[in-house]
Each structure stands twice: as C-alpha cells, then as structure tokens.
Write a protein that holds these residues in place. Sequence first.
Motif, PDB file in Angstrom:
ATOM      1  N   SER A 139       0.817  -1.438   0.166  1.00 54.63           N
ATOM      2  CA  SER A 139       0.017   0.167   0.017  1.00 54.63           C
ATOM      3  C   SER A 139       0.875   1.182   0.177  1.00 54.63           C
ATOM      4  O   SER A 139       0.653   2.217  -0.651  1.00 54.63           O
ATOM      5  CB  SER A 139      -1.233   0.173   1.227  1.00 54.63           C
ATOM      6  OG  SER A 139      -1.662  -1.032   1.148  1.00 54.63           O
ATOM      7  N   SER A 166       1.302   4.152  -3.255  1.00 55.43           N
ATOM      8  CA  SER A 166       0.780   5.426  -2.493  1.00 55.43           C
ATOM      9  C   SER A 166       2.010   6.312  -2.959  1.00 55.43           C
ATOM     10  O   SER A 166       1.859   7.595  -3.417  1.00 55.43           O
ATOM     11  CB  SER A 166       0.626   5.490  -1.038  1.00 55.43           C
ATOM     12  OG  SER A 166       0.403   6.799  -0.708  1.00 55.43           O
ATOM     13  N   VAL A 188       1.450   4.792   5.251  1.00 58.44           N
ATOM     14  CA  VAL A 188      -0.195   4.703   5.648  1.00 58.44           C
ATOM     15  C   VAL A 188      -0.451   4.143   7.173  1.00 58.44           C
ATOM     16  O   VAL A 188       0.286   3.440   7.780  1.00 58.44           O
ATOM     17  CB  VAL A 188      -0.811   3.763   4.591  1.00 58.44           C
ATOM     18  CG1 VAL A 188      -0.704   4.139   3.219  1.00 58.44           C
ATOM     19  CG2 VAL A 188      -0.360   2.267   4.675  1.00 58.44           C
TER      20      VAL A 188
END
Length: 286
Positions: A53, A57, A78
């Motif tokens: 993730s 990102s 995150v």
Amino acid sequence: MLQQTQTQTQTLWLSCLIIFSHLSSSSSSSAPDSFVYGGCSQPRFTPGSPYESNVDSILTSLVNSASFSTFNNFKISVPGSTQSDIVYGLFQCRGDLTTSDCRDCVAHSVARLGVICPDATGGAMQLDGCFVKYDSLSFLGVEDKTEVFKKCGPSVGYSSDVLSRRDAVLAYMAGGSGQYFRVGGSGGVQGVAQCVQDLSLSECQDCLVEASGRLKSECGASAWGDMYLGKCYVRYSERGFHSRSDDDNGDVDKTLAIIIGIIAGVAVVIVFLSFLSRLCDRKDGK
C-alpha cells in the motif's frame, strides 16, 4: 500437437512484436521517455501487505507531484504501517522539461517500474528526461557516487581540437556552481549535467566533478559519452545529442539481424516438429 505448435508460433510472434516495439522506442534517445537504465532490489514484499500500500501510494504521489514540480521527495507510511513498512521515494526531471513533459516522463517511469520490478521493495528508473526511485531504506539527502551506467560512442580519433573542446565542456560541467542543471558547449561539442536536488549544492559539485573525471578517463576519444552516478550525471556529444540515435540505429540493425536469424531457426524447428507430429498421427492411424 499441431494446436500446441500453432500456439508456440503465436507466442513467438508476440515475443517478436514486443522486442521490435522495445527497439523502436529506444532507438531515438532524444525523446524524454527513452530508456537509459533501470533496476530493482532483491527483497520482495508480500502482496496485500501494508508495504505494498505504501509503494502504491508513493508512486501515485510522485506522478501527481510531477504535474506542478520538476523535483520532489516523499516518505510514505499509511495507517497501520510499522517502521519497516515505510517507503521513501523521489523523482527528478531534466531541467529543460516543461511540467507536462515532466509528468508524462514520470508516469512512463512509474509504469515501467511496475512491469520490471513487481513486488520489489525498491526500484529505480532513469529515462532520458527523468529519474524515479523508491526504496525501503532512506536514501534521501544521501550522497551516492556509485557508477550506475556508462556508455561511450565511437572514437573520433585523437583530434586535438575536438578533445580540447570536449575537455572544456567537461570542465564547465564540473566547475559551475549554484546550479543543479547545467548546459554548455564549445564549438561542435555540447554538454549537459544534472544532480538530484536532494543533495546540497556542494554535494552536487562533488558528484559532478567525479562524473566528469570518470567520463573523460573511461570514454577517452569517444564522439559522445554518458556517465550516470547514483545522484548525478554528465553527458557530452561531439555532434549534438540527437546524433547518437544514428549510432543506436546501427546497433538496432545488428540486433534485428540477430533476432531475425533466431526467428528463422526457431521457425524451422517448429515446422519440423509439426511434420513429425503429422507423420506420427498417420502411423498411429494405421
């Protein structure tokens, strides 16, 4: 067996189309999205993990940021990430690119990284017009004079005029101060140099001095040369940068000849296997 042979033939032609597309896209090094080099880290992350993730990102952030800036760096974590899940990344566009060209170049780099570095915890991509890098280890603001890529053109002979002009250009690339992006020329010899802007100007200077020195010693009397270190590069050309596509086209022609020869050989094998298959089917039918 025949159906399998046809499938092999289709796969062969698909491979050829991919190869030809790559060769045609890399034969003109004047385009900002022309490939220079790329690499991936050995460690891999687990699909679906927080690290994935964070990678997604940071790559998205790099492309979005390139819409209004020619350089930026990020540290992404995150919610739910641990210290080991943090991802660091940056992009740097060539100093003469427009913001739209910069964004397109970074987008191309990110897309190629996704293809050549699937599940890699880190990767770097240098195109003619931009540089993109991400990693699990922080490299932001860290000097790196590692030689990453070098390419030298054909020799022009030991022409004192050409070499003196080349030396003058390299001296300017290494001697200028207060600039991350430098362009200069002497007669028919042109040069360009750039540092990644997470370096200080003094660190940039040190990097360009190192790159210029290596380029001069390792490329000798070459008509053009490229020297890419971890955080900077220096390039020069005796006939202007667009001319090197002519040299690349010669390499492309040789490569195409080799590929065509391989294709012909594989095609003969496929036809022979198909003939044997039909012959065996006839014998089994008796």
